[in-house]
Design a protein around this motif. Structure first.
Motif, PDB file in Angstrom:
ATOM      1  N   ARG A   1       0.718  -1.121  -0.073  1.00 38.31           N
ATOM      2  CA  ARG A   1      -0.075  -0.058  -0.016  1.00 38.31           C
ATOM      3  C   ARG A   1       0.937   1.345  -0.020  1.00 38.31           C
ATOM      4  O   ARG A   1       1.496   1.360   0.974  1.00 38.31           O
ATOM      5  N   VAL A   2       0.597   2.234  -1.014  1.00 37.63           N
ATOM      6  CA  VAL A   2       1.529   3.518  -0.983  1.00 37.63           C
ATOM      7  C   VAL A   2       0.703   4.327  -0.149  1.00 37.63           C
ATOM      8  O   VAL A   2      -0.336   4.611   0.010  1.00 37.63           O
TER       9      VAL A   2
ATOM     10  N   ASP B   1       6.811   6.830  -4.762  1.00 38.93           N
ATOM     11  CA  ASP B   1       5.923   6.243  -4.046  1.00 38.93           C
ATOM     12  C   ASP B   1       6.581   5.777  -2.783  1.00 38.93           C
ATOM     13  O   ASP B   1       7.670   4.627  -2.976  1.00 38.93           O
TER      14      ASP B   1
ATOM     15  N   GLN C   1       5.843   3.015   0.299  1.00 34.48           N
ATOM     16  CA  GLN C   1       4.909   2.068   0.625  1.00 34.48           C
ATOM     17  C   GLN C   1       4.911   1.666   2.282  1.00 34.48           C
ATOM     18  O   GLN C   1       5.968   1.780   2.804  1.00 34.48           O
TER      19      GLN C   1
ATOM     20  N   SER D   1       3.108   9.690  -1.567  1.00 40.18           N
ATOM     21  CA  SER D   1       3.049   9.836  -2.890  1.00 40.18           C
ATOM     22  C   SER D   1       3.485  11.221  -3.398  1.00 40.18           C
ATOM     23  O   SER D   1       2.856  12.116  -3.171  1.00 40.18           O
TER      24      SER D   1
ATOM     25  N   ARG E   1       3.914  13.180  -7.506  1.00 42.65           N
ATOM     26  CA  ARG E   1       3.875  13.198  -8.701  1.00 42.65           C
ATOM     27  C   ARG E   1       4.266  14.523  -9.707  1.00 42.65           C
ATOM     28  O   ARG E   1       3.758  15.545  -9.056  1.00 42.65           O
TER      29      ARG E   1
ATOM     30  N   HIS F   1      12.345   3.157   2.703  1.00 40.98           N
ATOM     31  CA  HIS F   1      12.706   3.458   1.506  1.00 40.98           C
ATOM     32  C   HIS F   1      14.077   4.495   1.535  1.00 40.98           C
ATOM     33  O   HIS F   1      13.833   5.295   2.297  1.00 40.98           O
TER      34      HIS F   1
ATOM     35  N   ASP G   1       8.777  11.678  -9.353  1.00 41.95           N
ATOM     36  CA  ASP G   1       7.629  10.820  -8.714  1.00 41.95           C
ATOM     37  C   ASP G   1       8.255   9.915  -7.987  1.00 41.95           C
ATOM     38  O   ASP G   1       9.362   9.308  -7.812  1.00 41.95           O
TER      39      ASP G   1
END
Length: 260
Positions: free
Chosen positions: A13-14, A37, A39, A17, A19, A44, A35
């Motif tokens: 599940r992100v 994402d 999770q 996020s 963009r 990360h 960009d």
């Protein structure tokens, strides 16, 4: 008739996020069309040399800076124009926002102070000091979780640098973040403390997302599920550590130095 088989596999599940994230300072574009994402229940890493734009991305995500272009969502909600304090209350917490420990308070009291907002005591300044006693159980849970039980009643000023950083993580976790952003958590640490912090981050990421800027590639390789490499404000490569490390552009630009 046999029952139909159903898959129990769920896509990650992100929770955070971005963009087209862009930030310009006059004619200089510090971040260009990023960009990203992040999770849930994963670590990360955001890596790159000095000037790559890592800190600017952190400042944009936590709303210390407003983007020139692009959008940011947290738990599916658009936070592109949301103020930093509200974003923090929504569960996006950056470590250095509360990283300055109170040196003349004990470890326990530092954590209790951090617990006052989620405990509903942050604005109730008229209550007696004894009202903080209700926070002891949760404070002790956090202190034990980060391995500071023996230092529970020690003054923060008496802790080593590495143990102060551990205390900072405990006070950050006291805010019960849904997404935790850590800016170079291993900076200035000895190998023993690096191992301790790495273990804590791994445990934290079992129940929430962690996004970290980190220069120590051994740490990135050991604990990070996904890595984003920035160069001059743009994404150079992204994937798991093995994939990123095998990218020739990354190998040539970063992997041969400690500055990566």
């Amino acid at each position: 008739m046999a029952a139909a088989m159903t898959s129990t596999h769920e896509e990650p599940r992100v929770v955070l996020s971005a963009r087209g994230l862009t930030k310009s300072f006059g004619a200089f574009a510090a971040v260009k069309d990023v960009d990203l994402d992040v999770q849930d229940a994963q670590v990360h890493a955001l890596i790159g040399p000095n000037g790559a734009g890592k800190t600017t991305v952190f400042n944009l995500l936590t709303k210390f800076l407003q983007p020139t272009g692009g959008t940011i969502t947290l738990m599916g909600k658009d936070i592109t124009r949301t103020p930093a304090d509200k974003v923090a209350r929504m569960g996006l917490v950056r470590s250095f926002q509360i990283s300055a420990v109170f040196p003349h308070l004990t470890v326990l009291d530092n954590v209790r102070v951090a617990l006052q907002r989620p405990g509903g005591l942050s604005t109730q300044f008229w209550l007696p000091l004894a009202s903080l006693e209700r926070l002891n159980a949760r404070a002790d849970e956090l202190i034990e979780a980060v391995g500071l039980k023996r230092e529970r009643n020690a003054l923060a000023a008496d802790l080593s640098y590495g143990r102060k950083r551990v205390l900072e993580i405990a006070t950050t976790l006291a805010l019960d973040p849904k997404v935790l952003l850590l800016d170079e958590p291993m900076a200035g640490m000895g190998q023993e403390d690096i191992g301790t912090i790495s273990g804590i981050i791994g445990e934290v990421a079992k129940t929430r997302a962690v996004l970290m800027v980190e220069h120590n590639l051994s740490v990135v390789a050991d604990i990070c599920h996904r890595v984003t490499v920035l160069q001059r404000g743009e994404i150079l490569a992204e994937g798991d550590y093995k994939t990123v490390a095998q990218d020739e552009r990354v190998r040539l630009a970063y992997m041969g130095t400690e500055e990566a």
